[in-house]
Structures are given as structure tokens and as C-alpha cells.
Scaffold this active site. Sequence first.
Site, PDB file in Angstrom:
ATOM      1  N   ASN A  13      18.310  -3.762   5.765  1.00  0.00           N
ATOM      2  CA  ASN A  13      17.333  -4.837   6.022  1.00  0.00           C
ATOM      3  C   ASN A  13      17.755  -6.077   5.237  1.00  0.00           C
ATOM      4  OD1 ASN A  13      16.047  -4.724   3.307  1.00  0.00           O
ATOM      5  ND2 ASN A  13      15.585  -2.644   3.993  1.00  0.00           N
ATOM      6  N   LYS A  21      35.173   6.778  12.137  1.00  0.00           N
ATOM      7  CA  LYS A  21      34.521   5.655  12.820  1.00  0.00           C
ATOM      8  C   LYS A  21      34.097   6.075  14.229  1.00  0.00           C
ATOM      9  CE  LYS A  21      35.306   0.957  14.300  1.00  0.00           C
ATOM     10  NZ  LYS A  21      36.299  -0.016  14.706  1.00  0.00           N
ATOM     11  N   LYS A  51      -1.195   5.549  -0.690  1.00  0.00           N
ATOM     12  CA  LYS A  51      -0.094   5.824  -1.641  1.00  0.00           C
ATOM     13  C   LYS A  51      -0.589   5.901  -3.094  1.00  0.00           C
ATOM     14  CE  LYS A  51       3.218   3.817   1.548  1.00  0.00           C
ATOM     15  NZ  LYS A  51       4.654   3.583   1.723  1.00  0.00           N
TER      16      LYS A  51
HETATM   17  O1  PMT Z   1      14.519  -8.797  -2.093  1.00  0.00           O
HETATM   18  P1  PMT Z   1      13.982 -10.146  -1.648  1.00  0.00           P
HETATM   19  O2  PMT Z   1      14.922 -10.848  -0.691  1.00  0.00           O
HETATM   20  O3  PMT Z   1      13.598 -11.002  -2.827  1.00  0.00           O
HETATM   21  O4  PMT Z   1      12.660  -9.888  -0.817  1.00  0.00           O
HETATM   22  C1  PMT Z   1      11.513  -9.363  -1.444  1.00  0.00           C
HETATM   23  C2  PMT Z   1      10.805  -8.319  -0.584  1.00  0.00           C
HETATM   24  C3  PMT Z   1      10.335  -8.959   0.696  1.00  0.00           C
HETATM   25  C4  PMT Z   1      11.785  -7.175  -0.254  1.00  0.00           C
HETATM   26  C5  PMT Z   1       9.608  -7.760  -1.418  1.00  0.00           C
HETATM   27  O5  PMT Z   1       8.730  -8.840  -1.684  1.00  0.00           O
HETATM   28  C6  PMT Z   1       8.864  -6.666  -0.649  1.00  0.00           C
HETATM   29  O6  PMT Z   1       7.970  -6.918   0.116  1.00  0.00           O
HETATM   30  N1  PMT Z   1       9.263  -5.362  -0.864  1.00  0.00           N
HETATM   31  C7  PMT Z   1       8.747  -4.218  -0.164  1.00  0.00           C
HETATM   32  C8  PMT Z   1       9.277  -4.181   1.245  1.00  0.00           C
HETATM   33  C9  PMT Z   1       8.833  -2.926   1.974  1.00  0.00           C
HETATM   34  O7  PMT Z   1       9.601  -1.982   2.059  1.00  0.00           O
HETATM   35  O8  PMT Z   1       7.586  -2.945   2.359  1.00  0.00           O
HETATM   36  P2  PMT Z   1       6.877  -1.692   3.144  1.00  0.00           P
HETATM   37  O9  PMT Z   1       5.548  -2.227   3.495  1.00  0.00           O
HETATM   38  O10 PMT Z   1       7.767  -1.189   4.209  1.00  0.00           O
HETATM   39  O11 PMT Z   1       6.759  -0.558   2.035  1.00  0.00           O
HETATM   40  C10 PMT Z   1       5.604  -0.400   1.219  1.00  0.00           C
HETATM   41  C11 PMT Z   1       5.971   0.125  -0.133  1.00  0.00           C
HETATM   42  O12 PMT Z   1       6.495   1.453  -0.013  1.00  0.00           O
HETATM   43  C12 PMT Z   1       7.000  -0.683  -0.895  1.00  0.00           C
HETATM   44  O13 PMT Z   1       6.651  -0.717  -2.240  1.00  0.00           O
HETATM   45  C13 PMT Z   1       8.287   0.119  -0.697  1.00  0.00           C
HETATM   46  O14 PMT Z   1       9.162  -0.033  -1.823  1.00  0.00           O
HETATM   47  C14 PMT Z   1       7.752   1.553  -0.614  1.00  0.00           C
HETATM   48  N2  PMT Z   1       8.547   2.475   0.214  1.00  0.00           N
HETATM   49  C15 PMT Z   1       8.775   2.188   1.531  1.00  0.00           C
HETATM   50  C16 PMT Z   1       9.449   3.119   2.300  1.00  0.00           C
HETATM   51  C17 PMT Z   1       9.923   4.307   1.706  1.00  0.00           C
HETATM   52  N3  PMT Z   1      10.576   5.197   2.409  1.00  0.00           N
HETATM   53  N4  PMT Z   1       9.674   4.543   0.397  1.00  0.00           N
HETATM   54  C18 PMT Z   1       9.008   3.655  -0.350  1.00  0.00           C
HETATM   55  O15 PMT Z   1       8.781   3.870  -1.540  1.00  0.00           O
END
Ligand code: PMT
Length: 392
Positions: free
Chosen positions: A204, A283, A335
Site C-alpha cells: 500500500n 518469477k 479491537k
Molecule cells: O505512513 P504514512 O504515509 O505517514 O501514512 C500514515 C497512515 C495513513 C498509514 C496512518 O495514518 C494510518 O492510518 N495507519 C493505519 C492504516 C490502516 O491499516 O488502517 P486500517 O483501518 O486498515 O487498520 C486499523 C488498525 O488495525 C490499524 O491500527 C492497523 O495498524 C491495524 N491492523 C490492520 C490490519 C491487520 N491485519 N492488522 C492490524 O493490526
Amino acid sequence: MKKIIIGITGSIAIYKTCDLISQLKKKNYDIEVIMTENATRFINPLTFGSLIGKPVFTDDFDETGYQIKHIHIVENASCFIIVPATANIIAKIANGIADDPVSSAFLAATCPKIIAPAMNVHMYENTATQKNIEICRSYHIHFIEPAVGHLACGYEGKGHLAPLEDILEYIEYVTSEHPLKGKHVLVSAGPTQEALDPVRYITNHSSGKMGYAIAVAARNWGAHVTLISGPTNLKKPFGVDVIDVISANDMFERIKDFMDFQDYIIMSAAVGDYRPVSYSHHKIKKKDHEMVIQVEKNPDILAYLGQHKNRQTICGFAMETENVIDNARKKFTEKNCDLIVVNDLFEDGAGFQNDTNKVALITKHFVDYLHLMSKEELAYRIIDKLIKIKGE
Ligand code: PMT
């Protein structure tokens, strides 16, 4: 406004101090400059005086009024840094000699002190200099190690003034309050990469900027910080234990290794929700027809942390594009977090890659809408909120 004293001695690296001072000015420090006579042979004090907008202290005997300049100038300082520092000034400081404006003021100062040496490699590696550095360290003076490279004297080796960004970071650390002293903070940052074959992966747009800013802010506030970082192009912050990972599974394993003794865990990484079911060791060849990539779910690290937490205060992030607050609230509950920081991908200046972010902080009963701000400033706001939630 924090007051910092910059002592300057006679090294060719002195020209970098001009840049350092203008960067410190932008950060709103109140700066005093003190130069040795040798330093004034490299650069006229007028240059530094113009940069800080006041006279530079160069002569211990040029007293105006009844104040003793080298005593008065260091009062209420948050930090005294000598940059660049020669072997000579280090030797004087190690031995308590005060016979020029820089060494006199340094001896009189009671604030945190930093030395950033720059000199010829043989002078730096000389047993006498190394012994003097050890003595200074035993006085709790911080040293910013010089870098290795091609030196002005024509030699290759250790002696280059450390990069300015390291010096700036050090000053910020030393001049900060340390409300997290003795605490452990774990931060995840950046994207994950889920490999398909040796060439391709699913990932991403996360740059890691948000997570790195949080790690730096926690370090500045005195915490022991572990940063679990997905692949990024960012410079590793000094004083932070950085652990590089690639995939969501790697990140999960490393976080489990460290979670038990953390006081705060902040999940700002953009963890991939899915990974390819199979990995091809060669590949994957291009085909003439459509190709379907089958994916399976990655572990939800944040949910795991929420289920297994005991002493840790847990902060999750949420990246949303619709029903922002409702979706974030759902994540907060499902969570079992103590705080969710939600950003909306469609807001200008928010989310991936930007140096800024615009978020809302979600706790059990409140939503705190923050204005657009730098990721650095936001990092402190998030940590401040977590400290309040923990009630410390
Ligand atoms: O890195 P930058 O370019 O500065 O951008 C910052 C950011 C946009 C990445 C940051 O501000 C942000 O939003 N990070 C979380 C992005 C994300 O994965 O959001 P989510 O809504 O999909 O996940 C929710 C939470 O669960 C997050 O804390 C994530 O770390 C966590 N997660 C998600 C999926 C997974 N399999 N395990 C997790 O722990």
C-alpha cells in the site's frame, strides 16, 4: 521559547553551523552564540550575529555593565552545544580549563550539554582525545559521534561533523521534557509487503512518516522506543531500536516478542489485510489470459493486542474513506483499543505520504476533532492523549 547556547570552535566544519542555526531559528529557539578567537578566523561573528539577530559573544573581557558575560549568558539555558568541537576544546573541557569564552561559559553552564566533534581522523582517534571524550562522558556530556568520510585535510576516516539532522534531533531530545522516562513504547510504522514471487508483492502507499514521527516524539519525551518498521525510505531515528520487517506475519511475530513489557503500543502501520495463498519461488510467467491471485487473511495484529493486553495502553489507527467516525468507533470496540486515531483518505493533507495529517481521536465516550497539522505535532498530541488515558 527554549534558550540554547551554541559554542563554536575553529574547525573547517564551522560553515555547517550557519545552516544549523538557521534551522534552529525556524524551530523557534532563542539562540546565543559564543565563539573562540580561532573560530572567528574562519567566519566573521557578523554572520552568526545576523542569523540570530543579536551580538555574538567573542571576548570575555569586553564587558558591558557589571554582568559577567560567560556566567550570565548560560542562565536559564535548556542546552549548550559545542558545534563544531575541536580536539583542543574537548581537552580543555575534560580538564576543567576555562580560558576562552566557549570553555568558560561551558564550565559555568548547568544545563544539559552536547559536544559535536569535527577534526582530522588521527586527531580524533588519538588516545589523548579518546581519553578526554571518556572523561567528558563521565561528566554526563552527550557526544554526537562524527561521521566517516573524506575530510578537508585530505584524509579518509572518522572526523566529519555528524549530519545536521542528527544534531537537530539530539538538541530536540535534550531540550524536551521527559514525561515518559522509564516507559517502554512500541510503535509500528510503514506498509507491509506480501510477496507473490521473487519480483512482485502486494503493498500500500504508506511512507512510514506518521509512525516514525510518533517514535521520535516518544523518544524525545524520554521513552525507550521500539519501532517495528515495514519497508520505508526513511532515515532510522537515533536512540530508537528499529526492527525491520517485510510482511504482516513478520510484523506480528516481532510485535509478540516485544509486547509483554510495553507500557504503550501504537499501531500506525498500514498492515496488509491479505497475502497471496501461495508464493512462487520463480518469477510467475506472463500468460495470454486473465490471472487470478488467491489471497488469504493476515493476522489482525491490533485485535490480538486488544485481546491479550494487560498493562499496555493500546492505540490503533483507522484509515477510512466513508462513514469515517462510525467505522472507527466499530474498530475501537471490536479491537478493544484505548484510543483510535482515524484519518480520512479523502481529506486534503491527510493520510498516506503527506507531511501533514488531519485526524479525530476516538475514545470510549468522546471524539476529538483535530485540525490539519504536521505529523510531528500530531505525534505529540497522540502521545499526550495516551498519557492522559493511562492516568500518568
Ligand atoms: O505512513 P504514512 O504515509 O505517514 O501514512 C500514515 C497512515 C495513513 C498509514 C496512518 O495514518 C494510518 O492510518 N495507519 C493505519 C492504516 C490502516 O491499516 O488502517 P486500517 O483501518 O486498515 O487498520 C486499523 C488498525 O488495525 C490499524 O491500527 C492497523 O495498524 C491495524 N491492523 C490492520 C490490519 C491487520 N491485519 N492488522 C492490524 O493490526
